[in-house]
Motif scaffolding. Structure first.
Motif, PDB file in Angstrom:
ATOM      1  N   ASN A   8     -34.406  -1.719   1.107  1.00  0.00           N
ATOM      2  CA  ASN A   8     -35.002  -1.074  -0.066  1.00  0.00           C
ATOM      3  C   ASN A   8     -34.278   0.241  -0.367  1.00  0.00           C
ATOM      4  O   ASN A   8     -33.989   0.546  -1.523  1.00  0.00           O
ATOM      5  CB  ASN A   8     -36.493  -0.839   0.171  1.00  0.00           C
ATOM      6  CG  ASN A   8     -37.226  -0.459  -1.088  1.00  0.00           C
ATOM      7  OD1 ASN A   8     -36.703  -0.567  -2.185  1.00  0.00           O
ATOM      8  ND2 ASN A   8     -38.454  -0.011  -0.930  1.00  0.00           N
ATOM      9  N   ARG A   9     -33.964   0.988   0.670  1.00  0.00           N
ATOM     10  CA  ARG A   9     -33.254   2.264   0.478  1.00  0.00           C
ATOM     11  C   ARG A   9     -31.856   2.014  -0.084  1.00  0.00           C
ATOM     12  O   ARG A   9     -31.408   2.724  -0.978  1.00  0.00           O
ATOM     13  CB  ARG A   9     -33.169   3.026   1.782  1.00  0.00           C
ATOM     14  CG  ARG A   9     -32.448   4.343   1.613  1.00  0.00           C
ATOM     15  CD  ARG A   9     -32.355   5.129   2.890  1.00  0.00           C
ATOM     16  NE  ARG A   9     -31.428   6.194   2.739  1.00  0.00           N
ATOM     17  CZ  ARG A   9     -31.758   7.451   2.532  1.00  0.00           C
ATOM     18  NH1 ARG A   9     -33.020   7.781   2.422  1.00  0.00           N
ATOM     19  NH2 ARG A   9     -30.838   8.374   2.411  1.00  0.00           N
ATOM     20  N   GLU A  10     -31.162   1.000   0.417  1.00  0.00           N
ATOM     21  CA  GLU A  10     -29.825   0.673  -0.088  1.00  0.00           C
ATOM     22  C   GLU A  10     -29.883   0.301  -1.567  1.00  0.00           C
ATOM     23  O   GLU A  10     -29.033   0.729  -2.354  1.00  0.00           O
ATOM     24  CB  GLU A  10     -29.217  -0.472   0.713  1.00  0.00           C
ATOM     25  CG  GLU A  10     -28.783  -0.085   2.101  1.00  0.00           C
ATOM     26  CD  GLU A  10     -28.314  -1.278   2.932  1.00  0.00           C
ATOM     27  OE1 GLU A  10     -28.117  -2.375   2.361  1.00  0.00           O
ATOM     28  OE2 GLU A  10     -28.142  -1.106   4.145  1.00  0.00           O
ATOM     29  N   ALA A  11     -30.885  -0.471  -1.948  1.00  0.00           N
ATOM     30  CA  ALA A  11     -31.041  -0.860  -3.353  1.00  0.00           C
ATOM     31  C   ALA A  11     -31.325   0.368  -4.217  1.00  0.00           C
ATOM     32  O   ALA A  11     -30.770   0.505  -5.313  1.00  0.00           O
ATOM     33  CB  ALA A  11     -32.161  -1.885  -3.498  1.00  0.00           C
ATOM     34  N   ASN A  12     -32.174   1.262  -3.720  1.00  0.00           N
ATOM     35  CA  ASN A  12     -32.486   2.491  -4.465  1.00  0.00           C
ATOM     36  C   ASN A  12     -31.256   3.376  -4.597  1.00  0.00           C
ATOM     37  O   ASN A  12     -31.023   3.970  -5.658  1.00  0.00           O
ATOM     38  CB  ASN A  12     -33.617   3.266  -3.792  1.00  0.00           C
ATOM     39  CG  ASN A  12     -34.968   2.594  -3.962  1.00  0.00           C
ATOM     40  OD1 ASN A  12     -35.144   1.763  -4.840  1.00  0.00           O
ATOM     41  ND2 ASN A  12     -35.903   2.938  -3.099  1.00  0.00           N
ATOM     42  N   ASP A  13     -30.471   3.480  -3.528  1.00  0.00           N
ATOM     43  CA  ASP A  13     -29.246   4.281  -3.583  1.00  0.00           C
ATOM     44  C   ASP A  13     -28.272   3.718  -4.608  1.00  0.00           C
ATOM     45  O   ASP A  13     -27.658   4.467  -5.371  1.00  0.00           O
ATOM     46  CB  ASP A  13     -28.577   4.341  -2.202  1.00  0.00           C
ATOM     47  CG  ASP A  13     -29.322   5.231  -1.219  1.00  0.00           C
ATOM     48  OD1 ASP A  13     -30.215   5.988  -1.647  1.00  0.00           O
ATOM     49  OD2 ASP A  13     -28.995   5.168  -0.014  1.00  0.00           O
ATOM     50  N   ALA A  14     -28.123   2.394  -4.633  1.00  0.00           N
ATOM     51  CA  ALA A  14     -27.212   1.756  -5.582  1.00  0.00           C
ATOM     52  C   ALA A  14     -27.679   1.999  -7.013  1.00  0.00           C
ATOM     53  O   ALA A  14     -26.869   2.302  -7.904  1.00  0.00           O
ATOM     54  CB  ALA A  14     -27.108   0.265  -5.295  1.00  0.00           C
ATOM     55  N   THR A  15     -28.978   1.892  -7.251  1.00  0.00           N
ATOM     56  CA  THR A  15     -29.529   2.136  -8.588  1.00  0.00           C
ATOM     57  C   THR A  15     -29.308   3.584  -9.000  1.00  0.00           C
ATOM     58  O   THR A  15     -28.908   3.861 -10.138  1.00  0.00           O
ATOM     59  CB  THR A  15     -31.036   1.789  -8.621  1.00  0.00           C
ATOM     60  OG1 THR A  15     -31.190   0.411  -8.313  1.00  0.00           O
ATOM     61  CG2 THR A  15     -31.648   2.085  -9.974  1.00  0.00           C
ATOM     62  N   LEU A  16     -29.534   4.510  -8.093  1.00  0.00           N
ATOM     63  CA  LEU A  16     -29.329   5.927  -8.389  1.00  0.00           C
ATOM     64  C   LEU A  16     -27.863   6.208  -8.718  1.00  0.00           C
ATOM     65  O   LEU A  16     -27.569   6.962  -9.651  1.00  0.00           O
ATOM     66  CB  LEU A  16     -29.788   6.788  -7.216  1.00  0.00           C
ATOM     67  CG  LEU A  16     -29.709   8.296  -7.404  1.00  0.00           C
ATOM     68  CD1 LEU A  16     -30.530   8.745  -8.604  1.00  0.00           C
ATOM     69  CD2 LEU A  16     -30.187   9.009  -6.151  1.00  0.00           C
ATOM     70  N   GLN A  17     -26.949   5.591  -8.001  1.00  0.00           N
ATOM     71  CA  GLN A  17     -25.524   5.774  -8.289  1.00  0.00           C
ATOM     72  C   GLN A  17     -25.177   5.244  -9.677  1.00  0.00           C
ATOM     73  O   GLN A  17     -24.427   5.885 -10.420  1.00  0.00           O
ATOM     74  CB  GLN A  17     -24.671   5.075  -7.233  1.00  0.00           C
ATOM     75  CG  GLN A  17     -24.675   5.774  -5.902  1.00  0.00           C
ATOM     76  CD  GLN A  17     -23.908   5.008  -4.842  1.00  0.00           C
ATOM     77  OE1 GLN A  17     -23.462   3.894  -5.046  1.00  0.00           O
ATOM     78  NE2 GLN A  17     -23.758   5.633  -3.677  1.00  0.00           N
ATOM     79  N   ARG A  18     -25.711   4.083 -10.027  1.00  0.00           N
ATOM     80  CA  ARG A  18     -25.473   3.522 -11.362  1.00  0.00           C
ATOM     81  C   ARG A  18     -26.025   4.451 -12.434  1.00  0.00           C
ATOM     82  O   ARG A  18     -25.370   4.728 -13.445  1.00  0.00           O
ATOM     83  CB  ARG A  18     -26.106   2.130 -11.484  1.00  0.00           C
ATOM     84  CG  ARG A  18     -25.389   1.073 -10.685  1.00  0.00           C
ATOM     85  CD  ARG A  18     -26.140  -0.239 -10.612  1.00  0.00           C
ATOM     86  NE  ARG A  18     -26.596  -0.736 -11.891  1.00  0.00           N
ATOM     87  CZ  ARG A  18     -27.721  -1.440 -12.063  1.00  0.00           C
ATOM     88  NH1 ARG A  18     -28.507  -1.718 -11.043  1.00  0.00           N
ATOM     89  NH2 ARG A  18     -28.066  -1.872 -13.249  1.00  0.00           N
ATOM     90  N   GLN A  19     -27.249   4.941 -12.244  1.00  0.00           N
ATOM     91  CA  GLN A  19     -27.866   5.833 -13.212  1.00  0.00           C
ATOM     92  C   GLN A  19     -27.056   7.123 -13.362  1.00  0.00           C
ATOM     93  O   GLN A  19     -26.856   7.606 -14.477  1.00  0.00           O
ATOM     94  CB  GLN A  19     -29.302   6.163 -12.794  1.00  0.00           C
ATOM     95  CG  GLN A  19     -30.254   5.008 -12.928  1.00  0.00           C
ATOM     96  CD  GLN A  19     -31.609   5.308 -12.314  1.00  0.00           C
ATOM     97  OE1 GLN A  19     -31.743   6.124 -11.410  1.00  0.00           O
ATOM     98  NE2 GLN A  19     -32.633   4.621 -12.812  1.00  0.00           N
ATOM     99  N   SER A  20     -26.584   7.665 -12.256  1.00  0.00           N
ATOM    100  CA  SER A  20     -25.793   8.893 -12.291  1.00  0.00           C
ATOM    101  C   SER A  20     -24.483   8.680 -13.040  1.00  0.00           C
ATOM    102  O   SER A  20     -24.066   9.528 -13.843  1.00  0.00           O
ATOM    103  CB  SER A  20     -25.503   9.385 -10.870  1.00  0.00           C
ATOM    104  OG  SER A  20     -26.690   9.754 -10.222  1.00  0.00           O
TER     105      SER A  20
END
Length: 86
Positions: A8-20
């Motif tokens: 779940n943390r890896e998925a959240n990190d990937a989403t945050l990177q995309r958003q950034s």
């Protein structure tokens, strides 16, 4: 349970990177005055009264402009994320 949390943390990190990444792209699409409003208020942490004065706005207008710009950026980011998911 720990594996689930890690995934779940890896998925959240990937989403945050995309958003950034998309935020940077969308910021470049803003008009110069809108970029400056974001820069002064959020990146340089200039107090609202001073940022408004520099930009030639009243404080109230600055707040309205920042609200509009945040909506523009959110819509831009969301549309770029949706396009990625196609």
């Amino acid at each position: 349970v720990l594996e689930l949390v890690a995934k779940n943390r890896e998925a959240n990190d990937a989403t945050l990177q995309r958003q950034s990444r998309h935020l940077v792209e969308c910021m470049r699409l803003l008009e110069t005055k809108d970029q400056k409003a974001i820069q002064y208020r959020y990146l340089e942490s200039i107090p609202p009264e001073q940022a408004a004065h520099i930009l030639g706005f009243s404080r109230r207008t600055l707040y309205r402009e920042l609200e509009r710009i945040r909506r523009v950026l959110m819509n831009c980011i969301e549309s770029k994320l949706a396009a990625e998911d196609l």
